[in-house]
Design an enzyme around this catalytic site. Structure first.
Site, short mmCIF file in Angstrom:
data_model
loop_
_atom_site.label_atom_id
_atom_site.label_comp_id
_atom_site.label_asym_id
_atom_site.label_seq_id
_atom_site.Cartn_x
_atom_site.Cartn_y
_atom_site.Cartn_z
N HIS A 180 22.17 -51.15 10.31
CA HIS A 180 21.05 -50.47 10.95
C HIS A 180 21.57 -49.63 12.11
CE1 HIS A 180 17.57 -53.17 9.32
NE2 HIS A 180 17.83 -52.14 8.53
N ASP B 293 20.73 -48.86 15.14
CA ASP B 293 20.83 -49.29 16.54
C ASP B 293 22.03 -50.19 16.79
OD1 ASP B 293 19.44 -51.19 14.94
OD2 ASP B 293 18.54 -52.12 16.70
#
Length: 306
Positions: free
Chosen positions: A66, A68
């Site tokens: 992901h 982030d």
């Protein structure tokens, strides 16, 4: 072992919290060793506010793909080259990490001038070398995600040099071998077993660094008995159901895991951007209702494992 938190926000940055990333300084007695766990957007900029430099990194561990936790990686890798760093770097992470890095470098016309190795991990032992054993544990998240348990090898006990000398063993290079518990042969033919001259060993420290996860059985196995557990606390307890539906944990779910696993210290991190400082303190209070020895991670916080 010393932790420096470069980013403690979940999903998107806030004015006071950057995306997820943690430096682990192993403080080896004979050489420097520095690892990074996750590399969210802006990580290389966060380095500028610390005593550390990305060029000194030896290993980077990615928990999942992901953004982030990952989107700062290509920039950090390229800057490392532009600044003339030659220290080899090894990346560890789930399947797809190699393709992501190679594609980002290829499409941007970039490269690295230092040896770069990418190892895609699965559940189980990652490596056991140079004083540390690292194991990857699968977690509960919408994409393949791992937590990493870092176990320091036990430290050998103190060598009884006085007794060795009394037994006719001359001081010198042999003492280094005996300190490691090895057997050595003396000039007179005697064989000396170093383990007989060592005091009790000192247990190594254990650190559990989680990726994103909802509560799951593997989390308990990974955390059990750890001296320090670093775990996401994305949402407050009232929003536990929402957190779990998205593969995350609530404050008190994290604290309950720490309590059941018998960890020494819980460091809560990865807070939703909906929470300001007051909201994060509220989640800290919720954690401490169940597990009092909980700390609230903040960007640039340093925690030294005694």
């Amino acid at each position: 072992m010393e932790l420096t938190f470069l980013g403690t926000s979940a999903g998107v940055p806030t004015r006071t919290r950057n995306m997820t990333s943690i430096i682990l300084n192993l403080q080896q007695p004979t050489r420097a060793e520095m690892w990074l766990f996750d590399c969210g957007e802006g990580t290389q900029h966060q380095f500028l506010h610390t005593p550390y430099h990305p060029g000194k990194l030896n290993k980077i561990f990615i928990t999942h793909l992901h953004g982030d936790h990952l989107f700062g990686l290509p920039g950090l890798l390229c800057s490392r080259s532009m600044q003339g760093n030659s220290l080899p770097l090894t990346l560890y992470g789930p399947k797809g990490l190699k393709e992501f890095v190679e594609t980002a470098l290829r499409l941007s016309g970039s490269w690295t001038d230092y040896p770069l190795t990418i190892i895609e991990v699965g559940p189980g032992l990652v490596f056991d070398e140079e004083g540390y054993r690292v194991t990857a544990y699968p977690l509960s998240h919408p994409v393949e995600c791992y937590g990493y348990r870092i176990a320091q090898h036990d430290k050998p006990g103190t060598l009884d040099a006085a007794q060795l000398i009394a037994d006719g063993v001359p001081p010198g290079p042999l003492f280094h071998q005996l300190k490691r518990g090895q057997r050595v042969e003396l000039a007179d033919g005697r064989v000396i077993d170093g383990s007989r001259y060592l005091g009790p060993s000192t247990p190594g420290k254990t650190l559990a660094i989680f990726g994103d996860t909802a509560p799951c059985p593997q989390a308990l196995e990974m955390a059990r008995g750890a001296d320090v557990m670093v775990h996401e606390t994305t949402l407050e307890q009232a929003m536990a159901e929402k957190a779990n539906s998205r593969g995350h944990s609530s404050s008190q779910q994290t604290a309950a895991l720490a309590k059941e696993a018998g960890v020494g210290t819980l460091i809560a991190t990865h807070f939703s951007s909906r929470y300001d400082a007051e909201g994060c303190l509220r989640m800290l209070a919720e954690c401490r209702e169940i597990f009092p020895n909980t700390l609230l991670a903040e960007d640039f916080m340093v925690y030294k494992m005694a």
